[in-house]
Motif scaffolding. Structure first.
Motif, short mmCIF file in Angstrom:
data_model
loop_
_atom_site.label_atom_id
_atom_site.label_comp_id
_atom_site.label_asym_id
_atom_site.label_seq_id
_atom_site.Cartn_x
_atom_site.Cartn_y
_atom_site.Cartn_z
N ALA A 26 46.13 39.75 30.61
CA ALA A 26 47.28 38.85 30.60
C ALA A 26 46.87 37.54 29.95
N VAL A 27 47.79 36.94 29.22
CA VAL A 27 47.56 35.64 28.61
C VAL A 27 48.70 34.72 29.02
N VAL A 28 48.38 33.64 29.70
CA VAL A 28 49.38 32.65 30.11
C VAL A 28 49.17 31.39 29.25
N ARG A 29 50.08 31.15 28.34
CA ARG A 29 49.97 29.97 27.46
C ARG A 29 50.67 28.75 28.08
N GLU A 30 51.67 29.01 28.88
CA GLU A 30 52.43 27.93 29.51
C GLU A 30 52.84 28.38 30.91
N ALA A 31 52.24 27.74 31.91
CA ALA A 31 52.52 28.12 33.31
C ALA A 31 53.63 27.29 33.93
N ARG A 32 54.09 26.26 33.21
CA ARG A 32 55.09 25.36 33.79
C ARG A 32 56.49 25.95 33.63
N LEU A 33 56.70 27.05 34.32
CA LEU A 33 58.01 27.68 34.36
C LEU A 33 58.73 27.20 35.62
N ARG A 34 59.92 27.77 35.86
CA ARG A 34 60.65 27.35 37.06
C ARG A 34 59.80 27.58 38.30
N TRP A 35 59.16 28.75 38.37
CA TRP A 35 58.17 29.05 39.39
C TRP A 35 56.94 29.54 38.65
N PRO A 36 55.80 28.88 38.76
CA PRO A 36 54.63 29.24 37.96
C PRO A 36 54.02 30.57 38.38
N PRO A 37 53.44 31.29 37.43
CA PRO A 37 52.73 32.53 37.77
C PRO A 37 51.44 32.21 38.51
N PRO A 38 50.84 33.19 39.18
CA PRO A 38 49.57 32.92 39.88
C PRO A 38 48.48 32.55 38.88
N ASP A 39 47.57 31.65 39.30
CA ASP A 39 46.48 31.21 38.43
C ASP A 39 45.58 32.36 38.00
N ASP A 40 45.44 33.35 38.87
CA ASP A 40 44.54 34.48 38.59
C ASP A 40 45.32 35.72 38.16
N LEU A 41 46.43 35.53 37.44
CA LEU A 41 47.27 36.66 37.04
C LEU A 41 46.48 37.73 36.29
N GLU A 42 45.61 37.30 35.36
CA GLU A 42 44.87 38.29 34.57
C GLU A 42 43.98 39.14 35.46
N THR A 43 43.31 38.53 36.40
CA THR A 43 42.44 39.27 37.32
C THR A 43 43.25 40.25 38.15
N ARG A 44 44.42 39.83 38.59
CA ARG A 44 45.24 40.69 39.45
C ARG A 44 45.78 41.91 38.71
N ILE A 45 46.20 41.73 37.47
CA ILE A 45 46.87 42.84 36.78
C ILE A 45 45.93 43.75 36.01
N ARG A 46 44.70 43.30 35.73
CA ARG A 46 43.81 44.08 34.88
C ARG A 46 43.53 45.46 35.46
N GLY A 47 43.84 46.49 34.70
CA GLY A 47 43.57 47.86 35.09
C GLY A 47 44.65 48.52 35.92
N ARG A 48 45.67 47.77 36.29
CA ARG A 48 46.73 48.35 37.12
C ARG A 48 47.73 49.12 36.27
N GLN A 49 48.26 50.17 36.87
CA GLN A 49 49.21 51.04 36.18
C GLN A 49 50.64 50.64 36.53
N ILE A 50 51.52 50.70 35.54
CA ILE A 50 52.94 50.42 35.76
C ILE A 50 53.61 51.70 36.23
N LEU A 51 54.17 51.68 37.41
CA LEU A 51 54.82 52.87 37.97
C LEU A 51 56.31 52.91 37.67
N GLY A 52 56.90 51.76 37.39
CA GLY A 52 58.33 51.75 37.10
C GLY A 52 58.84 50.34 36.91
N LEU A 53 60.06 50.24 36.41
CA LEU A 53 60.72 48.95 36.22
C LEU A 53 62.11 49.05 36.81
#
Length: 271
Positions: A26-53
């Motif tokens: 994951a690459v976060v270029r701008e975290a100042r959104l309405r609600w910011p993403p977690p600081d460790d987003l890349e660590t959390r999502i790395r290697g995880r599989q998408i099961l659905g949307l």
């Protein structure tokens, strides 16, 4: 703001291409959104599989192995699946890199959206307080009549209240009320069961037709592959103040309700 049809259009355009894919970075270029993403987003999502949307109201819910991402497009956001080497544009705030050389890119000029992490979306404060899904079997005339009971607020305000009914934004509230023949200023509690049945059916039909048309593109909305919607070409009242009604020829009128523009036909829509 993308409303239910636009968010569902994005979901349908992306879901078949994401299901089963693995996130690698994951690459976060701008975290100042309405609600910011977690600081460790890349660590959390790395290697995880998408099961659905999935979708809940105007929120996209991406199911991972053991957690979820809640994605909100805000006022001007879009989510597109692109080749990983696609040049970054201004306002491209977050990239989710996928195995296979693609990236899911979040673009949001006004930064009113969000990408959040949660173990359980149903219990998240943004999701837990949402009302009935208008395209569900639960929502019908009886359901709407029950929601309206004891309410003196105008019916347009009630069907746009996400704590009661989710995803019916300003465009589709105007259009559904026209198709149901209901004046938007009518106190909700005064609607009879038959009129609630007509309005519930009109809400469902309007939303489904909008989804089939790929949503409405008034400014910059596009689906997950960059395609605009065309439902705006079929509007009967929205944005048509001073133009003749397509049914009776009376001039469409406009007024303000809760700081939102309301459009209606004074002859076809009654209180």
């Amino acid at each position: 703001m993308p409303e239910l049809p636009e968010v569902e259009t994005v979901r349908r355009s992306l879901a078949p291409h994401l299901r089963g894919r693995r996130l690698i970075a994951a690459v976060v270029r701008e975290a100042r959104l309405r609600w910011p993403p977690p600081d460790d987003l890349e660590t959390r999502i790395r290697g995880r599989q998408i099961l659905g949307l999935q979708r809940r109201g105007k929120y996209l819910l991406m199911q991972l192995d053991d957690a979820w991402l809640i994605i909100h497009l805000g006022m001007s956001g879009n989510l597109r699946l692109l080749p990983a080497d696609t040049p970054v544009r201004k306002h491209d705030h977050i990239d989710l890199l996928l195995e296979g050389g693609q990236v899911l890119r979040y673009h949001d000029p006004r930064r009113f959206g969000a990408l959040l992490w949660t173990p359980d979306p149903a219990g998240h404060p943004l999701i837990a307080s949402l009302g009935v899904e208008p395209l569900s079997e639960e929502f019908d005339g009886a359901c709407l009549h029950a929601l309206c009971q004891g309410r003196s607020s105008a019916i347009k305000q009630v069907i746009m209240d996400a704590h009661l009914l989710v995803g019916v934004g300003n465009i589709y509230a105007n259009e559904a009320l026209f198709h149901a023949g209901v004046d938007p200023r009518t106190p909700a509690g005064r609607l009879s069961r038959p009129r609630c049945a007509r309005l519930a059916a009109a809400i469902k039909e309007t939303l489904m037709r909008a989804i089939e048309a790929g949503g409405s593109t008034l400014r910059d909305f596009v689906d997950g592959h960059g395609n605009p919607g065309w439902f705006q070409q079929t509007y009967r009242v929205y944005g048509r103040a001073g133009q003749p009604c397509t049914i009776c020829g009376s001039l469409i009128r406009t007024l303000r309700q809760n700081a939102r523009a309301t459009y209606y036909c004074p002859r076809c829509q009654r209180r």
